[in-house]
Write a protein that holds these residues in place. Structure first.
Motif, mmCIF file in Angstrom:
data_model
loop_
_atom_site.group_PDB
_atom_site.id
_atom_site.type_symbol
_atom_site.label_atom_id
_atom_site.label_comp_id
_atom_site.label_asym_id
_atom_site.label_seq_id
_atom_site.Cartn_x
_atom_site.Cartn_y
_atom_site.Cartn_z
ATOM 1 N N THR A 178 -6.104 -0.837 -2.595
ATOM 2 C CA THR A 178 -4.910 0.006 -2.641
ATOM 3 C C THR A 178 -4.895 0.851 -3.906
ATOM 4 O OG1 THR A 178 -3.593 -1.556 -1.345
ATOM 5 C CG2 THR A 178 -2.391 -0.013 -2.732
ATOM 6 N N LEU A 179 -5.103 0.212 -5.049
ATOM 7 C CA LEU A 179 -5.129 0.947 -6.319
ATOM 8 C C LEU A 179 -6.272 1.959 -6.332
ATOM 9 C CD1 LEU A 179 -4.461 -1.915 -8.920
ATOM 10 C CD2 LEU A 179 -2.811 -0.421 -7.796
ATOM 11 N N HIS A 180 -7.427 1.533 -5.828
ATOM 12 C CA HIS A 180 -8.606 2.399 -5.865
ATOM 13 C C HIS A 180 -8.419 3.641 -4.997
ATOM 14 C CE1 HIS A 180 -12.723 3.492 -6.551
ATOM 15 N NE2 HIS A 180 -13.036 3.427 -5.265
ATOM 16 N N GLN A 181 -7.891 3.476 -3.790
ATOM 17 C CA GLN A 181 -7.709 4.621 -2.903
ATOM 18 C C GLN A 181 -6.657 5.588 -3.431
ATOM 19 O OE1 GLN A 181 -9.562 5.613 -0.338
ATOM 20 N NE2 GLN A 181 -10.888 3.855 -0.760
ATOM 21 N N THR A 194 -1.971 7.474 4.596
ATOM 22 C CA THR A 194 -3.273 7.174 5.187
ATOM 23 C C THR A 194 -3.923 5.961 4.517
ATOM 24 O OG1 THR A 194 -4.294 8.840 3.739
ATOM 25 C CG2 THR A 194 -3.748 9.515 5.984
ATOM 26 N N THR A 195 -3.565 5.677 3.276
ATOM 27 C CA THR A 195 -4.050 4.457 2.631
ATOM 28 C C THR A 195 -3.545 3.236 3.382
ATOM 29 O OG1 THR A 195 -4.188 5.486 0.438
ATOM 30 C CG2 THR A 195 -4.027 3.091 0.507
ATOM 31 N N ILE A 234 -14.017 12.276 -2.247
ATOM 32 C CA ILE A 234 -14.762 11.084 -1.820
ATOM 33 C C ILE A 234 -13.844 10.049 -1.164
ATOM 34 C CG2 ILE A 234 -16.635 11.394 -3.463
ATOM 35 C CD1 ILE A 234 -15.351 9.245 -5.221
ATOM 36 N N THR A 235 -12.712 10.511 -0.642
ATOM 37 C CA THR A 235 -11.864 9.629 0.150
ATOM 38 C C THR A 235 -11.232 10.423 1.285
ATOM 39 O OG1 THR A 235 -9.933 8.152 0.131
ATOM 40 C CG2 THR A 235 -9.891 10.026 -1.382
ATOM 41 N N THR A 236 -11.053 9.770 2.413
ATOM 42 C CA THR A 236 -10.328 10.398 3.520
ATOM 43 C C THR A 236 -8.855 10.008 3.505
ATOM 44 O OG1 THR A 236 -11.115 8.586 4.915
ATOM 45 C CG2 THR A 236 -12.292 10.682 5.067
ATOM 46 N N CYS A 237 -8.464 9.188 2.541
ATOM 47 C CA CYS A 237 -7.042 8.839 2.370
ATOM 48 C C CYS A 237 -6.389 9.931 1.524
ATOM 49 C CB CYS A 237 -6.902 7.478 1.704
ATOM 50 S SG CYS A 237 -7.497 6.109 2.711
ATOM 51 N N ASP A 238 -6.240 11.098 2.147
ATOM 52 C CA ASP A 238 -5.755 12.269 1.411
ATOM 53 C C ASP A 238 -4.237 12.349 1.345
ATOM 54 O OD1 ASP A 238 -5.569 12.642 4.114
ATOM 55 O OD2 ASP A 238 -6.128 14.764 4.078
ATOM 56 N N LYS A 239 -3.559 11.436 2.021
ATOM 57 C CA LYS A 239 -2.107 11.366 1.974
ATOM 58 C C LYS A 239 -1.720 9.921 1.670
ATOM 59 C CE LYS A 239 -1.659 15.022 5.398
ATOM 60 N NZ LYS A 239 -1.602 15.273 6.830
ATOM 61 N N THR A 288 0.800 -1.234 0.000
ATOM 62 C CA THR A 288 0.000 0.000 0.000
ATOM 63 C C THR A 288 0.828 1.277 0.000
ATOM 64 O OG1 THR A 288 -0.128 0.019 2.434
ATOM 65 C CG2 THR A 288 -1.885 -1.126 1.249
ATOM 66 N N ARG A 289 2.097 1.193 0.306
ATOM 67 C CA ARG A 289 2.915 2.396 0.457
ATOM 68 C C ARG A 289 3.198 3.068 -0.886
ATOM 69 N NH1 ARG A 289 8.717 -0.513 1.995
ATOM 70 N NH2 ARG A 289 9.162 -1.358 -0.091
ATOM 71 N N THR A 290 3.643 4.310 -0.814
ATOM 72 C CA THR A 290 4.039 5.045 -2.010
ATOM 73 C C THR A 290 5.302 4.417 -2.591
ATOM 74 O OG1 THR A 290 3.119 7.079 -1.099
ATOM 75 C CG2 THR A 290 4.705 7.307 -2.900
ATOM 76 N N THR A 291 5.288 4.195 -3.886
ATOM 77 C CA THR A 291 6.402 3.526 -4.553
ATOM 78 C C THR A 291 7.606 4.439 -4.657
ATOM 79 O OG1 THR A 291 4.889 2.151 -5.837
ATOM 80 C CG2 THR A 291 7.130 2.378 -6.684
ATOM 81 N N GLU A 292 8.780 3.878 -4.383
ATOM 82 C CA GLU A 292 10.039 4.593 -4.562
ATOM 83 C C GLU A 292 10.833 3.914 -5.663
ATOM 84 O OE1 GLU A 292 12.068 4.737 -0.852
ATOM 85 O OE2 GLU A 292 10.548 5.983 0.126
ATOM 86 N N GLU A 293 11.604 4.704 -6.405
ATOM 87 C CA GLU A 293 12.361 4.165 -7.534
ATOM 88 C C GLU A 293 13.449 3.212 -7.047
ATOM 89 O OE1 GLU A 293 14.419 5.754 -11.694
ATOM 90 O OE2 GLU A 293 13.619 7.166 -10.223
#
Length: 224
Positions: free
Chosen positions: A188-191, A209-210, A201-206, A110-115
């Protein structure tokens, strides 16, 4: 696990290509620039003619590697899932506590991808954006059953099965473990998509938070 760690070479599903793009400089340029171009103009507008111009080659040279752009998208998405699978296995292998292993697995997917500097011709950050925005187009087709039978989604399904196994280690009596595993990946992809395109329409604004949200969802579902 040992077999996966012994082979650090990540590759897309071999059923999706005519010639392995990893085997030549041109093939690696096709992968590198297709990721950049699809991200810039979108999959609908993407063509092999435009890609050939981008790599200073010919359209026919691209067709020697991939039958069509749908097969290329299948290759790129399967490469991403194989890369994510490796990240998951590597990060959870030494963890003994099932709950710790589960939470780490959720964090990884779920985390933000890093190169990843190990693959200079693949920008994983951009590829992650493509998977978020375009992956559904690889299976929301009339030919999805045929493609599935041919094994084009094998790596994605393998990742789901790995997550299912981790879930079962936490609560072996939970009867929807496979559904929970696949829901975790799709959610994960959807959020991330909603955060980028429909933030109201999501509270996963960062990005983080996902991870927090889905960690709560999965752990709550597995409570005995």
């Amino acid at each position: 696990m040992d077999q996966l760690l012994e082979n650090l070479r990540i590759r897309g599903n071999e059923k999706t290509f005519l010639k392995d793009p990893e085997s030549t400089d041109l093939g690696r340029r096709i992968i590198e620039q297709s990721i950049i171009l699809i991200n810039e103009i979108g999959f609908e507008a993407f063509t092999f003619k435009k890609l050939a111009t981008q790599i200073n080659s010919t359209e026919s040279s691209v067709y020697r590697y991939f039958e069509n752009k749908h097969k290329l998208l299948l290759y790129l998405s399967s490469w991403y899932w194989a890369w994510l699978e490796y990240q998951l296995v590597f990060a959870t292998y030494s963890l003994k506590d099932p709950h710790e292993r589960l939470n780490k697995a959720i964090e990884i997917v779920t985390r933000t991808t890093e190169e990843d500097s190990n693959y200079s011709h693949v920008n994983e950050v951009i590829l992650n954006k493509i998977v978020i925005n375009e992956f559904s187009k690889s299976f929301l087709t009339k030919e999805v059953d045929r493609d599935n039978k041919e094994g084009y989604f094998q790596i994605y399904k393998r990742l789901v099965n790995r997550l299912e196994k981790i879930i079962n280690e936490v609560n072996e009596d939970y009867e929807y473990s496979k559904s929970l595993a696949s829901t975790l990946l799709e959610s994960t992809l959807h959020q991330h998509f909603l955060r980028e395109h429909f933030p109201t329409i999501t509270t996963c604004d960062k990005p983080e938070t996902t991870t927090h949200f889905l960690t709560q969802v999965v752990n709550y579902a597995l409570k005995k």
